[in-house]
Design a protein around this motif. Structure first.
Motif, PDB file in Angstrom:
ATOM      1  N   LYS A   1       0.835  -1.204   0.000  1.00 26.81           N
ATOM      2  CA  LYS A   1       0.000   0.000   0.000  1.00 26.81           C
ATOM      3  C   LYS A   1       0.870   1.254   0.000  1.00 26.81           C
ATOM      4  CE  LYS A   1      -2.194   1.094   3.815  1.00 26.81           C
ATOM      5  NZ  LYS A   1      -3.202   1.114   4.913  1.00 26.81           N
ATOM      6  N   VAL A   2       1.925   1.238   0.813  1.00 27.35           N
ATOM      7  CA  VAL A   2       2.825   2.393   0.872  1.00 27.35           C
ATOM      8  C   VAL A   2       3.540   2.556  -0.466  1.00 27.35           C
ATOM      9  CG1 VAL A   2       4.850   3.372   2.000  1.00 27.35           C
ATOM     10  CG2 VAL A   2       3.144   2.165   3.358  1.00 27.35           C
ATOM     11  N   ALA A   3       4.032   1.442  -1.038  1.00 24.89           N
ATOM     12  CA  ALA A   3       4.753   1.504  -2.306  1.00 24.89           C
ATOM     13  C   ALA A   3       3.851   2.009  -3.434  1.00 24.89           C
ATOM     14  CB  ALA A   3       5.307   0.124  -2.653  1.00 24.89           C
ATOM     15  N   GLU A   4       2.590   1.671  -3.365  1.00 24.17           N
ATOM     16  CA  GLU A   4       1.654   2.057  -4.425  1.00 24.17           C
ATOM     17  C   GLU A   4       1.463   3.571  -4.508  1.00 24.17           C
ATOM     18  OE1 GLU A   4      -2.985   1.184  -5.794  1.00 24.17           O
ATOM     19  OE2 GLU A   4      -2.220   0.446  -3.879  1.00 24.17           O
ATOM     20  N   ILE A   5       1.473   4.248  -3.375  1.00 22.61           N
ATOM     21  CA  ILE A   5       1.197   5.682  -3.386  1.00 22.61           C
ATOM     22  C   ILE A   5       2.471   6.515  -3.509  1.00 22.61           C
ATOM     23  CG2 ILE A   5      -0.947   5.408  -2.101  1.00 22.61           C
ATOM     24  CD1 ILE A   5       1.588   7.052  -0.118  1.00 22.61           C
ATOM     25  N   CYS A   6       3.638   5.857  -3.535  1.00 21.02           N
ATOM     26  CA  CYS A   6       4.912   6.583  -3.574  1.00 21.02           C
ATOM     27  C   CYS A   6       5.666   6.304  -4.864  1.00 21.02           C
ATOM     28  CB  CYS A   6       5.789   6.182  -2.394  1.00 21.02           C
ATOM     29  SG  CYS A   6       5.102   6.624  -0.795  1.00 21.02           S
ATOM     30  N   ASP A   7       6.285   7.327  -5.410  1.00 18.48           N
ATOM     31  CA  ASP A   7       7.184   7.135  -6.542  1.00 18.48           C
ATOM     32  C   ASP A   7       8.564   6.685  -6.070  1.00 18.48           C
ATOM     33  OD1 ASP A   7       5.565   8.227  -8.929  1.00 18.48           O
ATOM     34  OD2 ASP A   7       5.345   9.788  -7.412  1.00 18.48           O
ATOM     35  N   HIS A   8       8.942   7.129  -4.861  1.00 14.99           N
ATOM     36  CA  HIS A   8      10.252   6.776  -4.317  1.00 14.99           C
ATOM     37  C   HIS A   8      10.156   6.595  -2.810  1.00 14.99           C
ATOM     38  CE1 HIS A   8      12.496   7.703  -8.040  1.00 14.99           C
ATOM     39  NE2 HIS A   8      11.563   8.628  -8.211  1.00 14.99           N
ATOM     40  N   LEU A   9      10.887   5.598  -2.300  1.00 14.37           N
ATOM     41  CA  LEU A   9      10.940   5.329  -0.864  1.00 14.37           C
ATOM     42  C   LEU A   9      12.381   5.455  -0.388  1.00 14.37           C
ATOM     43  CD1 LEU A   9       8.638   2.255  -1.158  1.00 14.37           C
ATOM     44  CD2 LEU A   9       8.102   4.158   0.343  1.00 14.37           C
ATOM     45  N   ILE A  10      12.597   6.324   0.597  1.00  5.81           N
ATOM     46  CA  ILE A  10      13.939   6.561   1.141  1.00  5.81           C
ATOM     47  C   ILE A  10      13.923   6.073   2.581  1.00  5.81           C
ATOM     48  CG2 ILE A  10      15.749   8.265   1.545  1.00  5.81           C
ATOM     49  CD1 ILE A  10      14.330  10.069  -0.520  1.00  5.81           C
ATOM     50  N   CYS A  11      14.476   4.884   2.813  1.00  2.36           N
ATOM     51  CA  CYS A  11      14.347   4.196   4.104  1.00  2.36           C
ATOM     52  C   CYS A  11      15.486   4.536   5.053  1.00  2.36           C
ATOM     53  CB  CYS A  11      14.316   2.685   3.888  1.00  2.36           C
ATOM     54  SG  CYS A  11      12.955   2.117   2.840  1.00  2.36           S
ATOM     55  N   ASN A  12      15.187   4.490   6.347  1.00  3.30           N
ATOM     56  CA  ASN A  12      16.222   4.710   7.360  1.00  3.30           C
ATOM     57  C   ASN A  12      16.603   3.424   8.087  1.00  3.30           C
ATOM     58  OD1 ASN A  12      13.666   4.672   8.672  1.00  3.30           O
ATOM     59  ND2 ASN A  12      14.534   5.665  10.467  1.00  3.30           N
ATOM     60  N   ILE A  13      15.951   2.318   7.733  1.00  2.00           N
ATOM     61  CA  ILE A  13      16.306   1.006   8.262  1.00  2.00           C
ATOM     62  C   ILE A  13      16.561   0.096   7.058  1.00  2.00           C
ATOM     63  CG2 ILE A  13      15.515  -0.995   9.592  1.00  2.00           C
ATOM     64  CD1 ILE A  13      13.835   0.876  11.279  1.00  2.00           C
ATOM     65  N   GLU A  14      17.761  -0.450   6.978  1.00  2.00           N
ATOM     66  CA  GLU A  14      18.145  -1.205   5.789  1.00  2.00           C
ATOM     67  C   GLU A  14      17.240  -2.410   5.560  1.00  2.00           C
ATOM     68  OE1 GLU A  14      22.222  -2.568   3.530  1.00  2.00           O
ATOM     69  OE2 GLU A  14      22.242  -2.339   5.726  1.00  2.00           O
ATOM     70  N   ALA A  15      16.790  -3.061   6.632  1.00  2.00           N
ATOM     71  CA  ALA A  15      15.922  -4.227   6.480  1.00  2.00           C
ATOM     72  C   ALA A  15      14.613  -3.879   5.777  1.00  2.00           C
ATOM     73  CB  ALA A  15      15.633  -4.844   7.848  1.00  2.00           C
ATOM     74  N   ASP A  16      14.158  -2.633   5.934  1.00  2.00           N
ATOM     75  CA  ASP A  16      12.920  -2.217   5.257  1.00  2.00           C
ATOM     76  C   ASP A  16      13.073  -2.237   3.736  1.00  2.00           C
ATOM     77  OD1 ASP A  16      11.641  -1.791   7.663  1.00  2.00           O
ATOM     78  OD2 ASP A  16      11.986   0.373   7.689  1.00  2.00           O
ATOM     79  N   THR A  17      14.280  -1.924   3.265  1.00  2.00           N
ATOM     80  CA  THR A  17      14.475  -1.847   1.813  1.00  2.00           C
ATOM     81  C   THR A  17      14.224  -3.195   1.147  1.00  2.00           C
ATOM     82  OG1 THR A  17      16.857  -2.325   1.928  1.00  2.00           O
ATOM     83  CG2 THR A  17      16.188  -0.023   2.109  1.00  2.00           C
ATOM     84  N   HIS A  18      14.599  -4.279   1.816  1.00  2.00           N
ATOM     85  CA  HIS A  18      14.439  -5.614   1.221  1.00  2.00           C
ATOM     86  C   HIS A  18      12.961  -5.958   1.027  1.00  2.00           C
ATOM     87  CE1 HIS A  18      18.649  -5.845   1.957  1.00  2.00           C
ATOM     88  NE2 HIS A  18      18.540  -5.983   3.268  1.00  2.00           N
ATOM     89  N   ILE A  19      12.112  -5.452   1.927  1.00  2.00           N
ATOM     90  CA  ILE A  19      10.672  -5.709   1.807  1.00  2.00           C
ATOM     91  C   ILE A  19      10.056  -4.786   0.765  1.00  2.00           C
ATOM     92  CG2 ILE A  19       8.467  -5.649   3.046  1.00  2.00           C
ATOM     93  CD1 ILE A  19      10.089  -6.358   5.591  1.00  2.00           C
ATOM     94  N   TYR A  20      10.381  -3.513   0.829  1.00  2.00           N
ATOM     95  CA  TYR A  20       9.790  -2.568  -0.124  1.00  2.00           C
ATOM     96  C   TYR A  20      10.188  -2.867  -1.568  1.00  2.00           C
ATOM     97  CZ  TYR A  20       7.829   0.598   3.399  1.00  2.00           C
ATOM     98  OH  TYR A  20       7.068   1.153   4.405  1.00  2.00           O
ATOM     99  N   ARG A  21      11.389  -3.439  -1.766  1.00  2.00           N
ATOM    100  CA  ARG A  21      11.840  -3.723  -3.139  1.00  2.00           C
ATOM    101  C   ARG A  21      11.046  -4.846  -3.804  1.00  2.00           C
ATOM    102  NH1 ARG A  21      18.070  -2.713  -1.560  1.00  2.00           N
ATOM    103  NH2 ARG A  21      18.138  -0.508  -2.141  1.00  2.00           N
ATOM    104  N   LYS A  22      10.251  -5.546  -3.018  1.00  2.00           N
ATOM    105  CA  LYS A  22       9.334  -6.526  -3.614  1.00  2.00           C
ATOM    106  C   LYS A  22       8.201  -5.828  -4.364  1.00  2.00           C
ATOM    107  CE  LYS A  22      10.048  -9.750   0.267  1.00  2.00           C
ATOM    108  NZ  LYS A  22       9.371 -10.420   1.418  1.00  2.00           N
ATOM    109  N   PHE A  23       7.976  -4.565  -4.030  1.00  2.00           N
ATOM    110  CA  PHE A  23       6.821  -3.851  -4.580  1.00  2.00           C
ATOM    111  C   PHE A  23       7.186  -2.571  -5.326  1.00  2.00           C
ATOM    112  CE2 PHE A  23       5.845  -5.910  -0.514  1.00  2.00           C
ATOM    113  CZ  PHE A  23       4.945  -6.866  -0.943  1.00  2.00           C
ATOM    114  N   SER A  24       8.458  -2.164  -5.259  1.00  2.00           N
ATOM    115  CA  SER A  24       8.886  -0.937  -5.935  1.00  2.00           C
ATOM    116  C   SER A  24      10.351  -1.052  -6.323  1.00  2.00           C
ATOM    117  CB  SER A  24       8.688   0.277  -5.020  1.00  2.00           C
ATOM    118  OG  SER A  24       9.259   1.443  -5.594  1.00  2.00           O
ATOM    119  N   ARG A  25      10.674  -0.490  -7.493  1.00  2.00           N
ATOM    120  CA  ARG A  25      12.067  -0.483  -7.933  1.00  2.00           C
ATOM    121  C   ARG A  25      12.818   0.726  -7.382  1.00  2.00           C
ATOM    122  NH1 ARG A  25      11.400  -0.815 -14.303  1.00  2.00           N
ATOM    123  NH2 ARG A  25       9.713   0.617 -13.734  1.00  2.00           N
TER     124      ARG A  25
END
Length: 358
Positions: A111-135
């Motif tokens: 849901k978060v990835a859908e509404i965002c063009d870009h995600l800038i994470c402050n926890i590296e582990a979050d990036t691995h999950i978000y990359r399943k839904f956004s490049r």
């Protein structure tokens, strides 16, 4: 991030925030909204009307003054709704410090990835999950390290407050939200009373927002601690650094304390219904940020009924009374957490990423 972007070009920043963002160059659209922040589910109801009105005003502002981009920062309940509407208007949406889906509510990631063009994470582990839904997912590091690296201790800090640097100093951080103050301030002051009267310690209390001053001063007076608990405005890092132990509401401050190599006693009290809902959503049965990063409960987490004055004091004294071997062990954990933050310059890297993709 605002400050660093301002160094890279001629930009205008307008939006919602508090005094620190205004000082960095943000033009306030509707005044200081930092005290509207909430923790818990039931607790949000208290500010629901104000938040809905603020959201509608923010959307109206964006429609009348279309920006080149919308940068959402933390505060997911509000920002996901704002980002969704901005996306509909064709405005690029960046989410800086998006919801920590590696910690709780992984189902929220698409849901978060859908509404965002870009995600800038402050926890590296979050990036691995978000990359399943956004490049378009980027990890520049954790911006807390920028603030820590800029801090320079003042050896005259305690003397300037009329306090003795040779005496043991402990701080209490009851939080920056109304609900945290309501649930934690009196309990922490009771703990402070024990530390002062039974153990002879000095106690500092940093003021998170000037709007809370009168409320906190009244509480200190009721507890007969006037002149015994020292209230400090606008200098939380000096308070942390001067303290042997920091008694803190759960939040970013606990991570900052560990990065300063000062052990936190982490306190958390919310409505029971909110606590029950939260327990069902979290992936890790920990609430303190340093413990989450370490994936181990190194620093005490006093939750709900366990968060009482005597228990707080007991855990604070454990840090103070421990031997050299235990402190060496803590130093190892401090180093591990520091290594997970990335190199200083996080805000600059985030700013450059946004500019690159505008």
């Amino acid at each position: 991030m605002i400050r660093e972007m301002g160094k890279l070009g001629d930009f205008e920043f307008a939006g919602l925030g508090g005094k620190n963002m205004f000082a960095a160059g943000l033009r306030s659209a509707f005044g200081d909204v930092s005290t509207l922040s909430t923790v818990g589910f039931v607790e949000t109801i208290y500010f629901l009307g104000k938040k809905v009105r603020l959201l509608n005003r923010a959307l109206g502002y964006i429609k009348q003054n279309p920006p080149d981009a919308v940068v959402l920062i933390d505060n997911q309940g509000f920002n996901i709704l704002l980002g969704r509407e901005a996306k509909k208007l064709g405005i690029p949406v960046f989410y800086y410090l998006p919801p920590s889906v590696s910690v709780w509510a992984e189902w929220n990631a698409p849901k978060v990835a859908e509404i965002c063009d870009h995600l800038i994470c402050n926890i590296e582990a979050d990036t691995h999950i978000y990359r399943k839904f956004s490049r378009n997912v980027y990890f520049p590091g954790n911006p807390v390290i920028d603030k820590i690296s800029r801090f320079s201790p003042d050896p005259a800090f305690l003397p300037n407050l009329g306090l003795d640097p040779a005496k043991t100093t402990v701080s209490i951080f009851p939080g920056s939200r109304h609900q945290e103050l309501k649930k934690l301030l009196n309990i922490m002051l009771d703990a402070a009373k024990i530390l002062i009267e039974k153990h002879g310690f000095q106690v500092l209390l940093p003021l998170s927002h000037e709007g809370y001053r009168e409320r906190i001063e009244r509480a200190i007076e009721r507890k007969k601690l006037t002149g015994k608990v020292t209230l400090v405005a606008d200098d939380p890092y000096s308070v942390m650094n001067a303290s042997a132990v920091n008694i803190m509401a759960s939040g970013t401050a606990t991570l900052e304390s560990v990065l300063m190599r000062k052990p936190p006693v982490i306190c958390y009290r919310i409505f029971p219904i909110s606590f029950m809902i939260g327990k069902r959503l979290v992936k890790k049965q920990m609430i303190g940020l340093p413990n989450i990063f370490l994936d181990k409960k190194v620093f005490p987490e006093l939750l709900q009924g366990a968060c009482g004055p005597e228990n707080i004091v007991r855990h604070a004294l454990r840090f103070l009374d421990s031997d050299a071997a235990y402190h060496d062990e803590l130093n190892g954990y401090y180093g591990l957490v520091r290594g997970m933050m990335g190199a200083p310059g996080v805000s600059l890297r985030a700013a450059r990423y946004i500019l690159k993709h505008l």
